[in-house]
Design a protein around this motif. Structure first.
Motif, short mmCIF file in Angstrom:
data_model
loop_
_atom_site.label_atom_id
_atom_site.label_comp_id
_atom_site.label_asym_id
_atom_site.label_seq_id
_atom_site.Cartn_x
_atom_site.Cartn_y
_atom_site.Cartn_z
N ASP C 563 38.55 39.59 49.66
CA ASP C 563 37.41 39.84 49.36
C ASP C 563 36.39 39.23 48.17
N SER C 564 37.00 39.31 46.69
CA SER C 564 37.03 37.98 45.84
C SER C 564 35.66 37.22 46.00
N ASP C 565 34.69 37.43 45.14
CA ASP C 565 33.68 36.19 44.87
C ASP C 565 34.40 34.86 44.61
N ARG C 566 34.48 34.05 45.44
CA ARG C 566 35.16 32.49 45.45
C ARG C 566 34.21 32.22 43.89
N ASP C 567 33.04 32.46 44.20
CA ASP C 567 31.80 31.17 43.17
C ASP C 567 32.13 31.42 42.04
N ALA C 568 32.65 32.92 41.53
CA ALA C 568 32.60 33.29 39.95
C ALA C 568 33.98 33.53 39.79
N PRO C 569 34.39 33.36 37.96
CA PRO C 569 35.24 33.32 38.20
C PRO C 569 35.83 34.96 37.99
N LEU C 570 37.37 34.95 38.30
CA LEU C 570 37.94 36.02 38.03
C LEU C 570 37.85 36.93 36.44
N ALA C 571 38.24 38.28 36.85
CA ALA C 571 37.97 39.06 35.24
C ALA C 571 39.38 39.02 35.24
#
Lengths: 316, 265, 629
Positions: C563-571
């Protein structure tokens, strides 16, 4: 196809091919070498008629291809050729000389293998994890020194030591069990030293393997970990090198036989070299080659039995 | 327009009846500027596809075309193939020559792109290091002096140096630690936006693939069992195997629940 | 290298190097200085023993044997070096080139080399030598023929490693020419071991050449090398046994010198490859100072395992490396506890130290290491083994963890046989039953197979069966699912969980994937830089806001999920994990932590209770409401 069958086929083919190459070389050098080998063997004083007669007797005047075919045919019938000097059969000579050589080399090989593996494993067990650096250093030093003594030189030194100072063991000829002691020592010491270093490295690598840790995790006694789990697996690498060592040992046995006047093929071989009897040299070289190839085949088979996982999958 | 087309690809290991069919009639398409994710478990054939597409292995049947040019045949000169397709490998510890500095490695790749003088190549290498967020001084380092994440960045830079039409990335984050994996994924994501890369992104990790790929193809026993937009594959799988795969992904949302003891199949 | 290593290793290298140089100088100088004199015949001094004038006596022409031995150095060494170098070049070409020429060429050359190695080449060479005329050239040729295949084999082994490497594959994809592949990729990567082998082989070549001369097929009079001198001396052995001393000592000494030099070089290379040469500086560090009564968890009546102040040290290149420092943990009977951490965090070393399976050479120290009623720090040998039968171990890589040369059933049956003295037949039945219990189909047949005949998932099950067969009350599982595919991993996790529920055994299980541990365990210990930084009940993992340590929070956030947000960079976590060989003072995570203060960089925080019910070691725990006990 059953992997064992294809494995055996592959290896046997390799032996046959190698043997063919050796036979061809042995055949070729005698024919293609400059000068007349029969003349060389019989010496410059022999009458021309005798030389020609011997040449005809040996078939050396026939076309080369015909000679080759005849030679192969003779070999298949167990005829290893004839002496250029005496005209006697090389096969008879081999019949007399083969066993003493096999006994000497075989005994030395077994002694070297057993001692090398045991010494290598013991030293590895005691020095694993960089412990007991003194023992490691002593082992490396002593084995390095012993490995650097050529077999014939050790033979010479043994002869000097036992012939001149203490006559405990006979220094020449084949007789009772005590006559084997010095030649076997001469032949086995440097091989044992060299192989034990390889065995130690193999054992150290094996002791680092995960399954040895698994064995320790079963809380079985340490000797069982080393003998039941480490030993069979370290044998593979040790035997691979040990097998090639045998080829060297066969060669060295020629020298050691010479030193101890052992009634084997080696003394006959050197004798033939000295008298330039190429017929005998050629025949004996073939026998030596066959011994080495067959023993290597056996070593390969043992390796395959020990390590079913890799050997059968290997294509070479 | 498509950048990479894989058509009816079949790869067999061995011959005759005992042959193992590793890849069985696979069709894949990477759109220009798109990222296609390929997921599957070990032995599914995904790495074999990577090697065939990269030209390291010959297919038994089928074609691979990049920009409409067949890259599987022998006729394509190596240099031309190099400009069409490049690959990034799984293990950054073994994909760099330990006896060449980072600079030499990247410059060699630049030379594969076009003839340049040494000064231009050095400048190019600096630019590329900058692009993958590495300092210019890294050029003098040997691979063993770098950490895993840095090495993987060097491998990415080497790949970008050739400016290939298509990049194959085979499990490029699986050898990295969780804390390093994220930054490599972020880098690829940024580069994709900056350079418009077309990529075949292969991984066993569904979450990683989903994060980077527009579309996902799921492989099982040498076949593609399902292909579609990433979120559909993950959230509404149609094929039974895809559902098993999605269901098996461990999730922190399940922490402390009895997920392992219930619904035993 | 450390002082200790220098003490032991360097003398050997230096001594052999000095010897080799001496031989080199002799080879150059001796014929110039004494070449004439060594040929001087003295009819009045035939076959003399050692004397002040002739230290080693004279030969049958009255020539000085010491001088002859010294002068023979040039020919003996020169020929050996020449033959070895020729063989090395030929061997590298035969063995190394195929690596860049493709699989078929490689196989063909491999077969050729194998056959060649098996040839008794020296015998054939003797045959050739006789026919071409015995002499120096043929002896050298013979030696080259003999030595080439072993160099070829070495080069082939090394080069095939390069040939199968990904960096060569990358070069091929760049269209790098084969010539450059060979010179820039293959050669530099195989050079060092080959050079070492050249050094060792010169010694061997020297011996072989002397053998040929000894037989009379090598160097011919009037030339002479050591072998020739030995031959002449041996002919007179009963008259003047001392005649062989000079050349014998020379041959052995030269052989030892080159061999030892090669060995020390090889040892140095191996040290480089393995990272540490095993030098030590000072005694191993003991357990840290007591962390006080509030440090460890209080032990309760159902405590099964109690570890306090566990430290593990390995001898490294620059003194002791301590991958595990002052770890304390307890496990209650039947509890499933996870250990999470990245590579280098020390989690595997910790688990192996608890199981008493540390690598040889490791120094393990602990204030307390109690399992059940036994204090493991006090036990040795058989008593320790007896106490540890209650601990079963599952390893990460099921292929390497099982003995390849032993049938699976026998490996399992070994446990009841040696631990409880069960008869062989009954033990075999136990083994099959244990395989059956982990749902391996057709267990009787599988028991008779070797590990490589089983699939990865099945081997991992067999390993679990092996850990269970001794009926342990604690199972230590080191990354049991890491090498497995997700679906197989899921089945193995289910199995582990089910077996524990069935037998009541406790589990200590490690993984680099904290999500795996969240599903499997009741409690997770997070390790970083050799220490436990957080001890957290798993339900807190569901809500990152409840996590206390910045590292745990970052680790959880960096994990992409479905469910990670694909539009934001990963932490991400900036920087790299610290090198255990080069630790910084203070908190191990300080260098990468956004909240780090001077105190973090100076003082190590201790594990203290936290309100999520676990413990945390942090000067700035994220959830400030710390419960001080």
């Amino acid at each position: 196809m059953n992997p064992w069958v294809s494995f055996l086929l592959r290896r046997t083919t390799r032996v046959v091919v190698a043997m063919l190459v050796i036979v061809t070389i042995a055949f070729g050098v005698l024919r293609l070498a400059g000068g007349d080998p029969v003349r060389a063997a019989l010496g410059p004083t022999a009458p021309a008629s005798v030389v020609d007669e011997r040449r005809a007797q040996l078939g050396l005047d026939d076309p080369v291809l015909e000679q080759y075919v005849n030679y192969l045919g003779d070999l298949l019938h167990g005829d290893l050729g004839t002496s250029l000097v005496t005209g006697r059969s090389v096969s008879d000579l081999v019949g007399n000389r083969l066993m003493p050589t096999l006994e000497l080399a075989g005994l030395a090989f077994v002694v070297a293998l057993v001692f090398a593996v045991l010494i290598g494993l013991c030293v590895a067990v005691f020095t694993q994890g960089h412990r007991r650096r003194g023992l490691e250093l002593a082992f490396t030093g002593v084995s390095g020194f012993l490995a650097a003594i050529p077999e014939y030189l050790l033979g010479v030194l043994l002869v000097i030591g036992f012939a001149i100072t203490v006559a405990v063991f006979p220094v020449a000829g084949q007789g009772g069990p005590d006559s084997y002691v010095l030649p076997v020592i001469a032949l086995a010491v440097s091989a044992t030293a060299g192989l034990s270093r390889i065995a130690r490295i193999e054992a150290l690598n094996t002791l680092r393997d995960d399954y040895v840790r698994t064995a320790r995790a079963k809380r079985i006694p340490p000797w069982r970990v080393y003998l039941r789990h480490a030993l069979p697996n370290m044998l593979t690498g040790t035997l691979t090198i040990g097998g090639t060592l045998l080829a060297t040992m066969i060669t060295s046995s020629v020298l050691v036989e010479q030193v101890f006047n052992w009634p084997g093929m080696g003394t006959a071989f050197v004798q033939a070299i000295v008298t330039k009897d190429y017929g005998i040299v050629q025949g004996l070289a073939l026998v030596y080659a066959a011994i080495v190839l067959v023993v290597n085949l056996l070593v390969d088979l043992v390796l395959a039995l020990l390590d079913r996982r890799t050997t059968l999958l290997e294509t070479g | 327009m498509s950048a990479l087309d894989v058509t009816d690809l079949t790869v067999r290991f061995g011959r005759g009846a005992g042959a193992l069919v590793a890849v069985d009639g696979v069709n894949l398409r990477v759109e220009s500027g798109g990222v296609l994710g390929l997921v599957g478990e070990s032995g599914s054939g995904k790495s074999t596809i990577a090697r065939v597409v990269a030209g390291l292995r010959r297919p038994s049947a089928g074609t691979v075309t990049v920009d409409g040019r067949d890259v599987t045949g022998r006729r394509l000169p190596a240099r031309e193939r190099a400009r069409l397709i490049q690959m990034i490998f799984q293990d950054p510890y073994s994909s760099l020559n330990p006896r060449m500095t980072v600079g030499e490695t990247i410059e060699e790749a630049l030379a594969a792109r076009e003839e340049q003088d040494a000064a231009a190549r050095r400048a190019g290498a600096r630019e590329l290091l900058d692009l993958v967020r590495l300092k210019a001084t890294v050029a003098q380092a040997y691979p063993r002096q770098l950490s895993g994440g840095m090495r993987q960045r060097v491998a990415i830079a080497r790949c970008l140096a050739v400016k290939p039409k298509v990049i194959v990335a085979d499990e490029i984050t699986s050898a990295l630690d969780a804390s390093v994996q994220g930054s490599v994924l972020n880098l690829l994501r940024d580069l994709r936006a900056e350079l418009g890369l077309s990529m075949l992104f292969i991984s066993h990790n569904l979450a990683v693939v989903r994060y980077l790929a527009d579309r996902i193809a799921v492989m099982h026993h040498g076949r593609i069992v399902e292909e579609g937009p990433s979120d559909e594959i993950v959230h509404a799988p149609r094929h039974e195997y895809t559902a098993t795969l999605v269901g098996a992904v461990p999730s922190l949302d399940n922490a402390g629940t009895d997920v392992l003891t219930r619904d035993e199949p | 290298m450390t002082a200790r290593a220098r003490l032991f290793r360097a003398p050997m290298t230096i001594a052999s190097l000095v010897l080799v140089c001496l031989f080199g100088i002799l080879a150059v100088v001796a014929p110039i200085l004494w070449g004439e004199e060594a040929l001087t015949a003295r009819p009045t001094e035939l076959l003399q023993g050692p004397s002040a004038e002739h230290l080693l006596g004279t030969d049958n022409l009255g020539r000085d044997l010491l001088l002859r031995t010294l002068v023979a150095t040039r020919l003996s060494l020169g020929l050996a070096v020449l033959a070895t170098l020729l063989a090395a070049v030929a061997g590298v070409l035969v063995g190394g080139l195929p690596a860049v020429l493709g699989g078929r060429v490689q196989r063909t050359f491999g077969a050729v080399i194998n056959t060649w190695l098996a040839f008794p080449v020296l015998l054939l060479a003797m045959l050739v030598a006789i026919l071409l005329g015995a002499g120096t050239t043929t002896a050298v040729l013979a030696l080259v023929l003999t030595m080439t295949p072993s160099f070829a084999r070495l080069a082939q082994t090394l080069a095939s490693r390069v040939g199968g490497s990904e960096y060569l594959a990358a070069a091929r994809m760049l269209g790098v020419s084969r010539r450059r592949q060979f010179t820039r990729y293959v050669l530099p990567n195989i050079a060092e071991p080959v050079i070492v082998n050249v050094t060792i082989s010169i010694g061997g070549g020297l011996l072989a050449l002397s053998s040929l001369s000894f037989l009379g097929v090598g160097v011919q009079p009037p030339d002479y090398d050591w072998g020739r001198l030995l031959k002449d001396g041996f002919a007179q052995v009963y008259n003047s046994p001392t005649a062989v001393i000079g050349p014998a000592v020379a041959v052995v000494l030269a052989g030892v010198a080159f061999g030892a030099l090669g060995e020390s070089l090889a040892g140095h290379l191996r040290g480089q490859d393995h990272g540490h040469t095993g030098g030590r500086r000072g005694p191993a560090p003991g357990p840290g100072p007591g962390s006080g009564p509030d440090g460890g968890q209080p032990s309760t009546p159902d405590t099964l395992l109690e570890v306090d102040g566990l430290s593990v040290a390995f001898p490294g290149e620059h003194g002791w490396v301590r991958p595990v420092r002052d770890v304390s943990l307890t496990i209650r009977a039947g509890e499933i506890v996870g250990v999470a951490g990245e590579s280098g965090s020390g989690k595997s070393v910790t688990m192996m130290a608890i199981a008493q399976l540390s690598a040889p050479g490791a120094e393990v120290a602990a204030r307390t290491l109690r399992f059940g009623d036994e204090d493991l720090t006090l036990l040795r040998g058989r008593a320790l083994r007896g106490a540890l039968t209650g601990v079963g171990v599952v390893f990460q890589d099921s292929l390497t963890a099982l003995n390849p040369a032993m049938r699976v059933g026998a490996q399992l049956a070994e446990v009841p046989r040696t631990q409880r003295g069960v008869a062989r037949r009954q033990a075999n039945r136990d083994a099959v039953a244990a395989l059956d219990a982990v749902a391996i189909p057709d267990p009787a047949r599988r028991a008779g197979q070797f590990p490589h005949e089983l699939s990865g998932g099945m081997r991992q099950r067999a390993l679990i069966a092996m850990s269970q067969i001794g009926r342990p009350s604690l199972i230590i599982a080191d990354e049991p699912t890491t090498a497995l595919d997700v679906t197989v991993a899921r089945r193995v996790m289910r199995l582990l969980r089910r077996e524990c529920d069935r037998t009541g055994a406790a589990v200590l299980v490690s993984s680099h994937d904290i999500a795996v541990l969240g599903e499997l365990c009741q409690r997770v210990l997070v390790m970083y830089a050799g220490r436990v930084v957080e001890d957290v009940p798993v339900d807190a993992l569901r809500d990152p806001a409840r996590l206390a340590h910045p590292y745990t929070r970052a680790l959880v956030a960096a994990l992409p999920d479905l469910d990670s947000d694909r539009d934001a960079p990963l932490a991400t976590i900036p920087g790299e994990p610290p090198d255990p060989a080069d630790p910084a003072p203070g908190c191990g995570f300080a260098a990468r932590c956004a909240l780090a203060t001077d105190r973090c960089r100076a003082e190590v925080p201790e594990l203290t209770g936290h309100r999520h019910g676990g413990r945390v070691a942090c000067w700035h725990p994220q959830d400030r409401e710390v419960v001080r006990s």
